[in-house]
Motif scaffolding. Structure first.
Motif, PDB file in Angstrom:
ATOM      1  N   SER A  38       0.821  -1.198   0.000  1.00  0.00           N
ATOM      2  CA  SER A  38       0.000   0.000   0.000  1.00  0.00           C
ATOM      3  C   SER A  38       0.859   1.252   0.000  1.00  0.00           C
ATOM      4  N   GLY A  39       0.533   2.168  -0.892  1.00  0.00           N
ATOM      5  CA  GLY A  39       1.342   3.358  -1.062  1.00  0.00           C
ATOM      6  C   GLY A  39       0.875   4.507  -0.199  1.00  0.00           C
ATOM      7  N   PRO A  40       1.468   5.670  -0.394  1.00  0.00           N
ATOM      8  CA  PRO A  40       1.095   6.845   0.385  1.00  0.00           C
ATOM      9  C   PRO A  40      -0.251   7.407  -0.057  1.00  0.00           C
ATOM     10  N   ALA A  41      -0.760   8.310   0.761  1.00  0.00           N
ATOM     11  CA  ALA A  41      -1.990   9.023   0.459  1.00  0.00           C
ATOM     12  C   ALA A  41      -1.703  10.519   0.495  1.00  0.00           C
ATOM     13  N   VAL A  42      -2.553  11.291  -0.155  1.00  0.00           N
ATOM     14  CA  VAL A  42      -2.435  12.738  -0.058  1.00  0.00           C
ATOM     15  C   VAL A  42      -2.552  13.124   1.415  1.00  0.00           C
ATOM     16  N   GLY A  43      -1.649  13.984   1.861  1.00  0.00           N
ATOM     17  CA  GLY A  43      -1.595  14.349   3.275  1.00  0.00           C
ATOM     18  C   GLY A  43      -0.508  13.625   4.041  1.00  0.00           C
ATOM     19  N   ASN A  66      -4.086   9.462  11.187  1.00  0.00           N
ATOM     20  CA  ASN A  66      -5.250   8.715  10.735  1.00  0.00           C
ATOM     21  C   ASN A  66      -5.163   8.541   9.224  1.00  0.00           C
ATOM     22  N   LEU A  67      -5.998   7.672   8.709  1.00  0.00           N
ATOM     23  CA  LEU A  67      -6.106   7.436   7.270  1.00  0.00           C
ATOM     24  C   LEU A  67      -7.557   7.115   6.964  1.00  0.00           C
ATOM     25  N   LEU A  68      -8.145   7.862   6.044  1.00  0.00           N
ATOM     26  CA  LEU A  68      -9.528   7.600   5.655  1.00  0.00           C
ATOM     27  C   LEU A  68      -9.526   6.885   4.315  1.00  0.00           C
ATOM     28  N   TYR A  69     -10.164   5.724   4.268  1.00  0.00           N
ATOM     29  CA  TYR A  69     -10.268   5.023   2.993  1.00  0.00           C
ATOM     30  C   TYR A  69     -11.458   4.079   2.995  1.00  0.00           C
ATOM     31  N   ARG A  70     -11.795   3.611   1.819  1.00  0.00           N
ATOM     32  CA  ARG A  70     -12.868   2.637   1.662  1.00  0.00           C
ATOM     33  C   ARG A  70     -12.316   1.394   1.009  1.00  0.00           C
ATOM     34  N   ALA A  80      -7.346  10.128   2.040  1.00  0.00           N
ATOM     35  CA  ALA A  80      -6.361  11.093   2.525  1.00  0.00           C
ATOM     36  C   ALA A  80      -5.912  10.702   3.924  1.00  0.00           C
ATOM     37  N   ALA A  81      -4.772  11.273   4.331  1.00  0.00           N
ATOM     38  CA  ALA A  81      -4.180  10.969   5.635  1.00  0.00           C
ATOM     39  C   ALA A  81      -4.039  12.235   6.467  1.00  0.00           C
ATOM     40  N   ASN A  82      -3.954  12.026   7.784  1.00  0.00           N
ATOM     41  CA  ASN A  82      -3.669  13.106   8.738  1.00  0.00           C
ATOM     42  C   ASN A  82      -4.713  14.227   8.653  1.00  0.00           C
TER      43      ASN A  82
END
Length: 300
Positions: A38-43, A66-70, A80-82
């Motif tokens: 799993s790669g990075p997220a925006v934020g 934190n990390l928000l995903y579905r 996105a993260a943080n």
């Protein structure tokens, strides 16, 4: 590897496995990842290995708040993260989905992110009252609902600037809710910036699959993510799902069994709450659907 070959920065845009990273010392690099993890997220705060004058390889991701995903049976989507707050854009027309809205709230609450509903298209007065009535059970839970018209940029700034300042927010909404109009009202250069990043990331003119962070002129950061028509939560544990229904907490203290699933057990405080009107049957039904989906996925 020499530290001179490395840099630290913030992921400000993503498309697939391609990322734009704003470097702490100034400038920006187009980056990618290696491997299938799993790669990075925006934020995300990331460390990159520099390549050439404009590119880099992401080699590390700093710990996240934190990390928000579905996620569903076939794929996952990191939003996105943080984050400090999740802004869920709804509208009276086209009719929004109570199920998808509820799932977005569960995702936010389980990750410790404050959700806010932005009820757009306030000029649709005939349909507005019906939408507000549908949202009243969420208001009763303490969810803040801000009613506005994205076409009135002055009103948008008056209502939202104070809650966006000094915070990182994710703008999320089902297709057709007016999310793009709202984004353009808050971040006037959003259209141009999105196209510039689309060109840089090699994604052509269609930018709907991009996620992008904007620094707002009146303070704060706003992340825009594509519209969605599904919101699976298969990455959540049973405990995480329970955390996504904060209204259950007082009733859970009265459950007879410590490992109560709140679906069929005798002496369940949550079921008692549903039976006597303290807990919404619709919210409890959503809780059961999410649990059943996740259990079915684990069997296969």
């Amino acid at each position: 590897m020499s530290t001179e070959d490395q840099a630290v920065g913030l992921v400000v845009a993503s498309h697939g496995r391609h990322y734009a990273v704003a470097l702490d010392g100034g400038g920006q690099r187009q980056c990618y990842t290696r491997g299938k993890k799993s790669g990075p997220a925006v934020g995300d705060r990331v460390t990159i290995r520099l390549e050439g004058d404009q590119e880099g390889v992401i080699i590390g991701i700093a710990p996240r708040r934190n990390l928000l995903y579905r996620s569903d049976a076939t794929r996952s989507k990191q939003f996105a993260a943080n984050l400090d707050q999740l802004l869920i854009v709804l509208a009276p027309e086209p009719e929004f989905s109570d199920d998808l809205t509820g799932r977005a709230l569960v995702a936010a609450w389980s990750a410790g992110i404050e959700p806010v509903i932005l009820l757009n298209k306030a000029d649709l007065t005939a349909a507005l009252a019906r939408a507000q009535a549908r949202l009243q059970p969420l208001v009763d839970l303490g969810v803040r609902v801000v009613t506005l018209s994205a076409l009135d940029s002055g009103e948008v700034h008056h209502l939202l600037d104070p809650m966006l300042r000094n915070r990182r927010s994710l703008l999320l909404g089902q297709s057709g809710m007016g999310k793009s109009t709202l984004l353009n009202a808050l971040a006037p250069d959003a259209g141009a910036a999105t196209q510039a990043h689309s060109d840089a990331l090699g994604t052509g003119r269609h930018t709907t699959t991009n996620t992008r962070l904007y620094t707002l002129p009146n303070g704060g950061e706003l992340i825009d993510s594509p519209g969605f028509q599904a919101f699976g939560l298969q990455h959540l544990s049973a405990h995480d799902i329970e955390q996504g229904f904060p209204e259950f907490a007082p009733a859970i203290a009265h459950c007879r069994f410590y490992n109560c699933t709140h679906r069929h057990e005798p002496g369940c405080g949550v079921l008692e709450g549903v039976a006597h009107g303290g807990i919404s049957p619709a919210r409890h039904a959503l809780y059961q659907r999410i649990l059943e989906e996740n259990e079915a996925a684990q069997r296969y």
